[in-house]
Design an enzyme around this catalytic site. Structure first.
Site, PDB file in Angstrom:
ATOM      1  N   ASP A 156      11.272  14.271   8.949  1.00 48.83           N
ATOM      2  CA  ASP A 156      10.594  14.086   7.653  1.00 48.83           C
ATOM      3  C   ASP A 156       9.101  14.322   7.788  1.00 48.83           C
ATOM      4  O   ASP A 156       8.286  13.503   7.391  1.00 48.83           O
ATOM      5  CB  ASP A 156      10.864  12.679   7.113  1.00 48.83           C
ATOM      6  CG  ASP A 156      10.497  12.553   5.630  1.00 48.83           C
ATOM      7  OD1 ASP A 156      10.272  13.600   4.988  1.00 48.83           O
ATOM      8  OD2 ASP A 156      10.437  11.427   5.113  1.00 48.83           O
ATOM      9  N   GLY A 214      11.831   1.181   2.891  1.00 47.31           N
ATOM     10  CA  GLY A 214      11.129  -0.068   2.666  1.00 47.31           C
ATOM     11  C   GLY A 214       9.729   0.155   2.136  1.00 47.31           C
ATOM     12  O   GLY A 214       9.349   1.263   1.765  1.00 47.31           O
ATOM     13  N   GLY A 263       8.636   3.567   0.468  1.00 49.47           N
ATOM     14  CA  GLY A 263       9.455   4.680   0.919  1.00 49.47           C
ATOM     15  C   GLY A 263      10.922   4.361   0.749  1.00 49.47           C
ATOM     16  O   GLY A 263      11.304   3.328   0.180  1.00 49.47           O
ATOM     17  N   ILE A 313       0.820  -1.217   0.000  1.00 50.67           N
ATOM     18  CA  ILE A 313       0.000   0.000   0.000  1.00 50.67           C
ATOM     19  C   ILE A 313       0.850   1.261   0.000  1.00 50.67           C
ATOM     20  O   ILE A 313       0.334   2.370   0.069  1.00 50.67           O
ATOM     21  CB  ILE A 313      -0.950   0.019   1.218  1.00 50.67           C
ATOM     22  CG1 ILE A 313      -0.162  -0.098   2.528  1.00 50.67           C
ATOM     23  CG2 ILE A 313      -2.000  -1.054   1.097  1.00 50.67           C
ATOM     24  CD1 ILE A 313      -1.028   0.015   3.770  1.00 50.67           C
ATOM     25  N   VAL A 361       5.383  -0.736   2.633  1.00 55.68           N
ATOM     26  CA  VAL A 361       4.362  -0.970   3.648  1.00 55.68           C
ATOM     27  C   VAL A 361       3.280  -1.873   3.063  1.00 55.68           C
ATOM     28  O   VAL A 361       2.806  -1.645   1.936  1.00 55.68           O
ATOM     29  CB  VAL A 361       3.745   0.351   4.137  1.00 55.68           C
ATOM     30  CG1 VAL A 361       2.704   0.080   5.214  1.00 55.68           C
ATOM     31  CG2 VAL A 361       4.836   1.273   4.673  1.00 55.68           C
TER      32      VAL A 361
END
Length: 950
Positions: free
Chosen positions: A806, A693, A690, A687, A695
């Protein structure tokens, strides 16, 4: 030639200096040169922002023929910010909001014997407040707020015996509140909020000195947003002139002193978000409160019956405590009420006997208590009521039709009660209604056809009731709907094709009803739909192939119907487990446990036969050679494998033991289950991706849905540390606006984090959908407030502080109610006060603080800048790059240019809140990190501005 020019320049400078000296000679006799010299000396130490000329008048003029007293009036007494008495002596210095940077180290306090007023607020002063300030013996008014003064408040400040107003708020002061302040017998206002004051005081059990009780002239005491601990001193009951006491957002504990009953002038008491406990003293009923704010503590017992003594109470906020007993009877005639919050307690009382008619009431929340009785017609007479939250109580009877006449209501929650009867037809006139939640009652009847007139409706939850009949076709006119839950009712007939018009819809749950016929193909028009539940109905026929185009759809449950035929070949259906498809007449498709369709079986059989023949031809010649080779290789590696076997097993066992070490799950079982339900991290379950990694969405056998952040297996040690950093950060923090970490896995094959799953998605996507109106102004301001609260917690309540690094709209997740949660701590940095805190550049471009372009030093002010960008983005509806550029050019835009044009016209109330938030955001975007406010200050300001809005 150059040397000649330099000599001339020196001669000119000497001449001007002589003239300046001569100009002061006539004033020596009057003794005024000390003040002038002190001001000029101090000016020389100050820096001005952006070539600011605010102190350009601070110069010595040439002498003239007038007498010295007239000259004094013309000289420094006309300087910017300077006022004098009739003798020409300085009595007032007001340099507020002048863009000044500097310290007080060069300020000669002893040179100003007649100074009564000294204000430096809203500047960039730093350093200590010198002990020499005690020389200002005639000082009455001292305002140093909104600067960067640090260190401790000097005890010598207590020598200012004539001081009436002391404002040191919004600085970086530390240490104790000096008990010497009690010597200021004329002190009327003491404001020290939004600092970092803490520490124990001599002769006192906590951080607040009991000697403050001697300040009998004090009317205003504001100590909120510090780190004060311990109890409130009993001696506070001696401050008989006190009108307002604010100590919210500290670490104070103990109970409210009974001596507070002596504070007969007290109108506003703010104790929110501390650790107070115990029963509330009944003596509080003697006071004539306007504001009583006790939320988020551990108070027990009941409120005093006469809490609305004087009938002036406007804000009664006691949510999230352990209060019991009956609600105060005095509330019935408390017509001054504007905002009431009892949610999260265990108070009881008959709602029709406790609450009357309130002409000014705008917000009431009684959620999760034990209120009983029936709703009266009085609520419809509260003509300013916009939010009515009564969920989770024992309210019975029917919904009064008169409530439908409350056309100003925007949020109505009557869920989890015992209501019966039908939805009043009058509800269709509530054209400002945004959220209607009536779930978990015993409501019945059919939905009125006129429901389509609720054009503003965005959330509708009627689940767990006894509604019957069809869904009206006019439902398709509620074009702003994004969440619809009609599950567990007795609805019949077909699903209306008009639902396909709800282009903003994100969640649609029609499960556990008696819908018949086919799934309408028009449902494929719901391009924003993410969750669809049609299970436990009587639907038949095929699932429309057009649903393959629903790219946003990731959660599908069509189980226990009469559906047949192939399932659509889409990501959403591939993401669906057998559980979401079972119990149908004859569904088929490429899902584990589901029968394959006929065409798939033929193709598979043909491919299988051809593959078997090819394999036989190729494998026979190679089989013998491979057998010999494998025997040789096996003998070579046998010894090495045997040697490493024990240590490898031990390492893997250690990794498994680490898994879910902060969770109630069994580590190994949960690890295996996550691999199973995600098909070992199949792309269909992904879904989001980044830097560190991807998600994945995982639905466990317990029906719990979690988000799994899998760390790239190719990460080097720096990135592995990033993973460990995120684990450390999230296991040590707990906040409603920070995503929850359920567990983690450190394994040689898979390393991942297990988060709570938030169905609202990320803020970036929500702002950029066509359905921008689903995020109205109330939700947007609440999102900004939530992020500010989370960052304030990370920066000021965690030890050591945590910098996220971030903050961007993609890393803000929303739940179904629009509550914001900060996520993705892969770049977070735990600040070590003993290190330089330098690290590689991390974050999202467009949100990065400008100083990161030339320095790698990470501070909390980096997050403050990113927050400023995010706040403007939420208000504008898009990244505010153009706005930021215009601000850097010194051009200020109009409010209408900074707000989302897709939303309705801004009301006066909303305009005020948005303006304050925009001003705060702009301060956060200051290129100088030191000039940016702290997130603690930002959080408190937004909470204060929104206390009547949210």
């Amino acid at each position: 030639m150059n040397s000649l020019l330099m000599e001339k320049s020196v001669i000119v400078d000497i001449f001007l200096l002589l003239l300046a000296t001569i100009s002061l000679l006539p004033l020596v006799a009057y003794g005024f040169t000390d003040e002038v010299a002190a001001l000029l000396k101090w000016k020389a130490s100050l820096q001005l922002e952006n070539n600011n000329e605010v102190l350009s008048s601070w110069v010595s003029p040439l002498p003239n023929s007038q007498n010295a007293q007239t000259m004094a009036t013309m000289f420094w007494c006309t300087w910017y910010g300077v006022s004098c008495n009739s003798d020409g002596s300085v009595t007032k210095l007001n340099l507020s909001s002048s863009g000044l940077t500097g310290t007080l180290n060069s300020f000669t306090f002893s040179s100003f014997p007649n100074l009564t007023y000294f204000e430096l607020s809203q500047n960039n002063f730093s350093g200590i407040i010198p002990a020499g300030i005690s020389n200002l013996s005639k000082l009455v008014y001292l305002h140093f707020d909104s600067n960067h003064f640090s260190s401790m408040i000097p005890p010598e400040i207590g020598l200012l015996a004539n001081l009436e107003t002391l404002h040191l708020l919004e600085n970086e002061l530390i240490g104790s509140i000096p008990h010497e302040i009690c010597n200021m017998k004329f002190l009327s206002e003491l404001a020290l909020y939004a600092n970092a004051l803490t520490g124990a005081i001599p002769f006192c059990l906590g951080s607040i000195p009991n000697s403050l009780g001697r300040l009998q002239s004090l009317t205003l005491l504001r100590l909120y947003s510090n780190n004060l601990s311990g109890p409130i001193p009993e001696e506070f009951g001696n401050m008989i002139s006190l009108v307002r006491l604010q100590v919210s957002y500290n670490l104070l504990n103990g109970s409210i002193p009974k001596s507070f009953g002596n504070l007969l002038n007290l109108q506003s008491l703010y104790l929110r978000n501390n650790q107070f406990s115990g029963p509330l003293p009944q003596e509080l009923g003697n006071l004539k409160f306007v504001v009583l704010e006790l939320s988020e503590n551990k108070f027990s017992g009941s409120l005093p019956d006469n809490i609305c003594n004087g009938r002036r109470l406007e804000l009664l906020l006691v949510s999230q405590n352990k209060l019991t007993g009956t609600m105060p009877k005095s509330l019935y005639n408390c017509t001054s009420l504007v905002r009431v919050r009892f949610d999260g307690n265990q108070v009881t009382g008959n709602i029709s006997e406790i609450f009357g008619v309130y002409p000014h009431l705008r917000f009431i929340n009684l959620n999760d208590n034990k209120v009983y009785g029936e709703l009266s017609d009085n609520w419809s007479k509260c003509k300013n009521l916009t939010t009515m939250q009564l969920g989770g109580n024992d309210i019975s009877g029917s919904i009064p039709p008169s409530l439908g006449n409350s056309t100003q209501i925007e949020m109505l929650n009557l869920s989890f009660n015992h209501l019966v009867g039908e939805i009043p037809m009058e509800f269709v006139t509530m054209n400002r209604l945004l959220n209607l939640v009536l779930s978990s009652n015993q409501l019945s009847g059919s939905l009125p056809t006129e429901i389509g007139s609720l054009s503003a409706l965005s959330l509708l939850d009627l689940s767990l009731n006894n509604f019957t009949g069809p869904i009206p076709y006019t439902f398709g006119n509620c074009l702003n709907l994004f969440h619809v839950n009609l599950s567990t009712n007795k609805f019949t007939h077909e699903i209306p094709v008009q639902l396909g018009k709800l282009s903003h819809l994100s969640v649609l749950d029609l499960s556990r009803n008696s819908f018949t016929s086919k799934i309408p193909s028009q449902i494929a028009s719901l391009s924003s739909l993410e969750k669809l539940n049609l299970s436990h109905n009587k639907l038949s026929g095929n699932i429309p192939n057009s649903m393959e185009a629903m790219n946003a759809l990731w959660s599908i449950d069509v189980s226990y119907n009469e559906l047949e035929g192939p399932i659509p070949n889409s990501k959403g259906f591939l993401n669906t487990s057998l559980k979401g498809l079972q119990g149908n007449k004859g569904l088929c498709g490429n899902i584990t446990g589901l029968q394959q369709c006929d065409n798939d079986l033929i193709v598979e059989k043909h491919d299988k036969n051809r593959g078997q023949k090819l394999a036989l031809i190729v494998s026979l010649p190679l089989l013998g050679a491979l057998l010999l080779l494998s025997m040789f290789i096996g003998m070579v590696i046998f010894y090495h494998r045997r040697k490493k076997l024990s240590s490898t097993r031990q390492v893997e066992e250690d990794h498994v033991l680490d898994f879910f070490s902060i969770s109630t799950f069994s580590g190994k079982e949960a690890y295996d289950e996550i691999l199973k339900v995600t098909q070992e991290f199949n792309e269909a379950y992904c879904i989001g991706k980044g830097r560190c990694g991807a998600v994945y969405r995982a639905k466990l056998t317990s029906n719990e849905i979690v988000a799994v952040k899998r760390i790239h297996s190719s990460l080097d040690m720096v990135d592995r540390n990033s993973f460990l950093r995120e684990v450390k950060a999230l296991t040590e923090i707990r906040h409603r606006n920070i995503v929850k970490l359920y567990g983690y896995c450190l394994h040689t094959k898979h390393s991942f984090l297990i988060y709570e799953y938030l169905e609202g998605g990320n803020l970036y996507e929500m702002l950029r959908k066509e359905a921008t109106q689903t995020l109205g102004w109330t939700k947007r301001v609440n999102i900004i407030k939530g992020v500010a609260n989370a960052l304030s917690y990370m920066h000021h309540d965690c030890s050591p502080p945590i910098v996220h690094r971030d903050i961007s709209s993609k890393n803000i997740l929303l739940d179904l109610e629009g509550e914001a949660c900060v996520s993705d701590f892969g770049t977070s940095k735990i600040l070590n006060p003993n290190s330089s805190n330098e690290s590689a550049l991390a974050g999202t471009f467009g949100y990065l603080a400008p100083e990161l372009a030339y320095t790698m030093k990470v501070t909390e002010k980096c997050d403050v800048y990113s927050f400023g960008v995010l706040a403007l983005e939420v208000i504008k509806g898009e990244h505010p790059g153009g706005i930021i550029a215009s601000l850097s050019d010194g051009k200020m835009k109009k409010l209408q240019d900074m707000v989302d044009q897709h939303l309705p016209t801004v009301s006066i109330e909303i305009k005020k809140v948005l303006t304050n938030v925009i001003i705060l955001a702009i301060r956060c975007l200051n290129n100088n990190p030191e000039m940016r406010p702290t997130m603690y200050y930002v959080s408190q300001q937004i909470s204060e501005d929104c206390k009547d809005f949210l």
